[in-house]
Design an enzyme around this catalytic site. Structure first.
Site, PDB file in Angstrom:
ATOM      1  N   THR A 202      31.457 -49.240  87.610  1.00  0.00           N
ATOM      2  CA  THR A 202      32.207 -50.493  87.476  1.00  0.00           C
ATOM      3  C   THR A 202      32.968 -50.477  86.150  1.00  0.00           C
ATOM      4  O   THR A 202      32.389 -50.143  85.113  1.00  0.00           O
ATOM      5  CB  THR A 202      31.236 -51.688  87.513  1.00  0.00           C
ATOM      6  OG1 THR A 202      30.488 -51.602  88.723  1.00  0.00           O
ATOM      7  CG2 THR A 202      31.984 -53.017  87.462  1.00  0.00           C
TER       8      THR A 202
ATOM      9  N   GLU B  94      22.572 -51.864  90.369  1.00  0.00           N
ATOM     10  CA  GLU B  94      21.475 -52.010  89.379  1.00  0.00           C
ATOM     11  C   GLU B  94      20.101 -51.860  90.028  1.00  0.00           C
ATOM     12  O   GLU B  94      19.150 -52.559  89.671  1.00  0.00           O
ATOM     13  CB  GLU B  94      21.591 -53.321  88.614  1.00  0.00           C
ATOM     14  CG  GLU B  94      22.731 -53.235  87.629  1.00  0.00           C
ATOM     15  CD  GLU B  94      22.537 -54.061  86.384  1.00  0.00           C
ATOM     16  OE1 GLU B  94      21.396 -54.168  85.887  1.00  0.00           O
ATOM     17  OE2 GLU B  94      23.549 -54.582  85.910  1.00  0.00           O
TER      18      GLU B  94
HETATM   19  C1  LIG Z   1      30.181 -51.704  93.845  1.00  0.00           C
HETATM   20  C2  LIG Z   1      29.196 -50.853  93.099  1.00  0.00           C
HETATM   21  C3  LIG Z   1      29.170 -50.896  91.718  1.00  0.00           C
HETATM   22  C4  LIG Z   1      28.274 -50.085  91.001  1.00  0.00           C
HETATM   23  N1  LIG Z   1      28.329 -50.056  89.622  1.00  0.00           N
HETATM   24  C5  LIG Z   1      27.613 -49.109  88.949  1.00  0.00           C
HETATM   25  C6  LIG Z   1      27.813 -48.919  87.540  1.00  0.00           C
HETATM   26  O1  LIG Z   1      28.562 -49.637  86.884  1.00  0.00           O
HETATM   27  N2  LIG Z   1      27.120 -47.917  86.934  1.00  0.00           N
HETATM   28  C7  LIG Z   1      26.269 -47.083  87.600  1.00  0.00           C
HETATM   29  O2  LIG Z   1      25.695 -46.200  86.979  1.00  0.00           O
HETATM   30  N3  LIG Z   1      26.052 -47.251  88.941  1.00  0.00           N
HETATM   31  C8  LIG Z   1      26.719 -48.231  89.628  1.00  0.00           C
HETATM   32  N4  LIG Z   1      26.543 -48.376  90.978  1.00  0.00           N
HETATM   33  C9  LIG Z   1      25.613 -47.500  91.684  1.00  0.00           C
HETATM   34  C10 LIG Z   1      24.400 -48.222  92.248  1.00  0.00           C
HETATM   35  O3  LIG Z   1      23.502 -48.561  91.235  1.00  0.00           O
HETATM   36  C11 LIG Z   1      23.789 -47.304  93.320  1.00  0.00           C
HETATM   37  O4  LIG Z   1      24.688 -47.302  94.426  1.00  0.00           O
HETATM   38  C12 LIG Z   1      22.414 -47.757  93.758  1.00  0.00           C
HETATM   39  O5  LIG Z   1      21.481 -47.547  92.726  1.00  0.00           O
HETATM   40  C13 LIG Z   1      21.923 -47.037  95.037  1.00  0.00           C
HETATM   41  O6  LIG Z   1      22.085 -45.656  94.933  1.00  0.00           O
HETATM   42  P1  LIG Z   1      22.794 -44.849  96.142  1.00  0.00           P
HETATM   43  O7  LIG Z   1      24.089 -45.525  96.422  1.00  0.00           O
HETATM   44  O8  LIG Z   1      22.831 -43.425  95.762  1.00  0.00           O
HETATM   45  O9  LIG Z   1      21.874 -45.081  97.397  1.00  0.00           O
HETATM   46  P2  LIG Z   1      20.599 -44.168  97.790  1.00  0.00           P
HETATM   47  O10 LIG Z   1      19.785 -43.917  96.573  1.00  0.00           O
HETATM   48  O11 LIG Z   1      21.074 -43.011  98.560  1.00  0.00           O
HETATM   49  O12 LIG Z   1      19.798 -45.156  98.743  1.00  0.00           O
HETATM   50  C14 LIG Z   1      20.096 -45.287 100.146  1.00  0.00           C
HETATM   51  C15 LIG Z   1      19.064 -46.228 100.753  1.00  0.00           C
HETATM   52  O13 LIG Z   1      17.760 -45.638 100.656  1.00  0.00           O
HETATM   53  C16 LIG Z   1      16.883 -46.522  99.978  1.00  0.00           C
HETATM   54  N5  LIG Z   1      15.946 -45.732  99.174  1.00  0.00           N
HETATM   55  C17 LIG Z   1      16.246 -44.708  98.335  1.00  0.00           C
HETATM   56  N6  LIG Z   1      15.136 -44.216  97.780  1.00  0.00           N
HETATM   57  C18 LIG Z   1      14.092 -44.959  98.248  1.00  0.00           C
HETATM   58  C19 LIG Z   1      12.692 -44.955  98.027  1.00  0.00           C
HETATM   59  N7  LIG Z   1      12.111 -44.096  97.185  1.00  0.00           N
HETATM   60  N8  LIG Z   1      11.939 -45.858  98.709  1.00  0.00           N
HETATM   61  C20 LIG Z   1      12.515 -46.751  99.541  1.00  0.00           C
HETATM   62  N9  LIG Z   1      13.835 -46.804  99.796  1.00  0.00           N
HETATM   63  C21 LIG Z   1      14.611 -45.931  99.145  1.00  0.00           C
HETATM   64  C22 LIG Z   1      17.771 -47.402  99.116  1.00  0.00           C
HETATM   65  O14 LIG Z   1      17.149 -48.632  98.802  1.00  0.00           O
HETATM   66  C23 LIG Z   1      18.975 -47.576 100.040  1.00  0.00           C
HETATM   67  O15 LIG Z   1      18.701 -48.579 100.984  1.00  0.00           O
HETATM   68  C24 LIG Z   1      27.386 -49.243  91.707  1.00  0.00           C
HETATM   69  C25 LIG Z   1      27.399 -49.229  93.106  1.00  0.00           C
HETATM   70  C26 LIG Z   1      28.296 -49.995  93.798  1.00  0.00           C
HETATM   71  C27 LIG Z   1      28.331 -49.887  95.306  1.00  0.00           C
END
Ligand SMILES: Cc1cc2nc3c(=O)[nH]c(=O)nc-3n(C[C@H](O)[C@H](O)[C@H](O)COP(=O)(O)OP(=O)(O)OC[C@H]3O[C@@H](n4cnc5c(N)ncnc54)[C@H](O)[C@@H]3O)c2cc1C
Length: 384
Positions: free
Chosen positions: A159, A365
């Site tokens: 972001t 987050e």
């Molecule tokens: C609009 C937007 C803004 C963002 N801004 C920032 C930012 O400013 N800085 C930054 O660093 N990041 C940012 N993010 C990243 C955000 O924090 C991540 O998308 C989020 O942490 C999820 O990671 P992922 O997308 O890789 O999903 P994944 O980790 O691939 O997760 C996919 C699904 O699996 C579930 N899951 C994963 N592991 C487990 C587990 N061990 N047990 C149970 N369920 C699980 C998750 O809950 C989710 O439902 C942003 C994301 C978006 C979409």
């Protein structure tokens, strides 16, 4: 022993200022930025001028050094105005928090003081294409060469990426150790050679916020840009969330409150079967559930912030606030669309935007699933 559910005079003043700003400046601008996806520079500059951005920068560096409770009170109001613009504002605070918590006087003077003095933007760059919930899977590396580090890797979903002057970046400095001392935080300027950003992501909601990839190709980072100690990156990135998750939760409360208010107004004027729909018990129950859940969420946010301000551990409480409020906001905004019926599904009415905006609170987050893992870990394995 005492407990108070009221705000101090000072907190009320911030609440009123943020509420007026949200009503008079953010709401009129919100539809345009939602529809076009353009960055609301003008609104952010006004927020900065009114002291509603960067609220936690220490007084020693020219900031207002507001407490965590003030942060959540302001976050609720700004998100009530427009959570896309609110997220752009809050992302600055997220990037600054690890620097506030761990950086040297040199770094604070160089990167925090200018933001207290002049409008500017920054971003928190931790997530990678293969490392969101699973931060241990991080691939970005910072290799020491003399008194510099060479940074390589890609961050995703950042972001403010396209508008930030600098990033708080976490990279592997000792890949074998990973989160246990192998990750280090750096301040990296967007203008440095080898730093590039991707296209703006066409997101479902909070479209006023700028989310992009950030790529590092042999970026030379001076040693003095290490935040805290080498190996502290993971703990600083997570400690920042103890502040910011409560604020994200409060933003969910703000969006839910906006949806409830619109739904209530609509229910009092829309008639079916000869009476306003507010007379139907099914609608009343949805509205009653909304107000109950919103108040419960707000108290979780205030408690998480209050604990931080008392110097108490609040990791569990901020995750509880984040998970509860994000899920609550999803339900409340969906029910608000339901109360509007067909009109709720149209972008000529305000609630479809709120439902789209709400979804991200369950993802960024730390997802709602990850918050529950943290809550369980804190309650069973970390003690009080
Ligand atoms: C609009 C937007 C803004 C963002 N801004 C920032 C930012 O400013 N800085 C930054 O660093 N990041 C940012 N993010 C990243 C955000 O924090 C991540 O998308 C989020 O942490 C999820 O990671 P992922 O997308 O890789 O999903 P994944 O980790 O691939 O997760 C996919 C699904 O699996 C579930 N899951 C994963 N592991 C487990 C587990 N061990 N047990 C149970 N369920 C699980 C998750 O809950 C989710 O439902 C942003 C994301 C978006 C979409």
């Amino acid at each position: 022993m005492s407990v108070s559910f009221g705000l101090s005079e000072e907190h009320l003043t911030f609440q009123e200022a943020a509420r007026a700003f949200a009503r008079d400046v953010m709401r009129p601008a919100a539809p345009h930025h939602d529809q076009t996806g353009t960055y609301a520079y003008d609104v952010l500059k006004q927020a900065w001028a009114q002291g509603l951005m960067n609220t936690h920068i220490e007084a020693a560096y020219g900031g207002a050094e507001l407490d965590a409770l003030a942060g959540v009170v302001i976050a609720e109001e700004l998100a009530w105005g427009c959570s896309g613009i609110g997220t752009a504002i809050e992302a600055n605070g997220l990037a600054q928090q690890p620097v506030i918590l761990g950086a040297s006087d040199f770094l604070k003077k160089k990167y925090l003081a200018p933001l207290a003095d002049t409008f500017g933007l920054c971003a928190y760059a931790v997530t990678e294409p293969g490392a969101g919930s699973d931060v241990q899977a991080m691939q970005t590396t910072a290799v020491k060469q003399g008194d510099k580090y060479v940074l390589n890797g890609n961050k995703m979903w950042i972001t403010n990426a396209g508008v930030a002057d600098w990033y708080f970046v976490v990279a592997l400095t000792d890949p074998a150790k990973k989160a246990k001392g192998g990750m280090t935080g750096f301040v990296v300027e967007r203008g440095w050679e080898g730093v590039s950003v991707g296209k703006k992501e066409p997101n479902m909601g909070q479209r006023a916020s700028d989310t992009r990839t950030v790529n590092f190709d042999n970026v030379i980072v001076p040693e003095e840009n290490v935040v805290g100690q080498v190996g502290d990156g993971w703990s600083l990135a997570m400690a920042a969330c103890d502040y910011t998750r409560a604020a994200v939760a409060a933003a969910s409360v703000g969006v839910a409150r906006a949806a409830m208010e619109y739904a209530q107004e609509y229910a009092l004027v829309r008639k079916t079967m000869g009476v306003p729909i507010a007379q139907h018990q099914a609608i009343q129950f949805m509205l009653a559930d909304m107000t109950m859940q919103i108040d419960a969420g707000r108290f979780l946010c205030w408690n998480a912030a209050w604990r931080k301000d008392q110097g108490l551990r609040n990791t569990k409480e901020s995750s509880m606030a984040k998970a509860f409020c994000a899920d609550m906001c999803q339900k409340v905004t969906s029910d608000a669309v339901q109360i509007f019926g067909g009109n709720g599904y149209s972008n000529e009415y305000p609630v479809e935007k709120l439902m789209r905006d709400a979804k991200i609170f369950q993802i960024y987050e730390g997802t709602s699933q990850i918050q529950r893992l943290i809550i369980a870990r804190e309650m069973m394995f970390r003690g009080k």
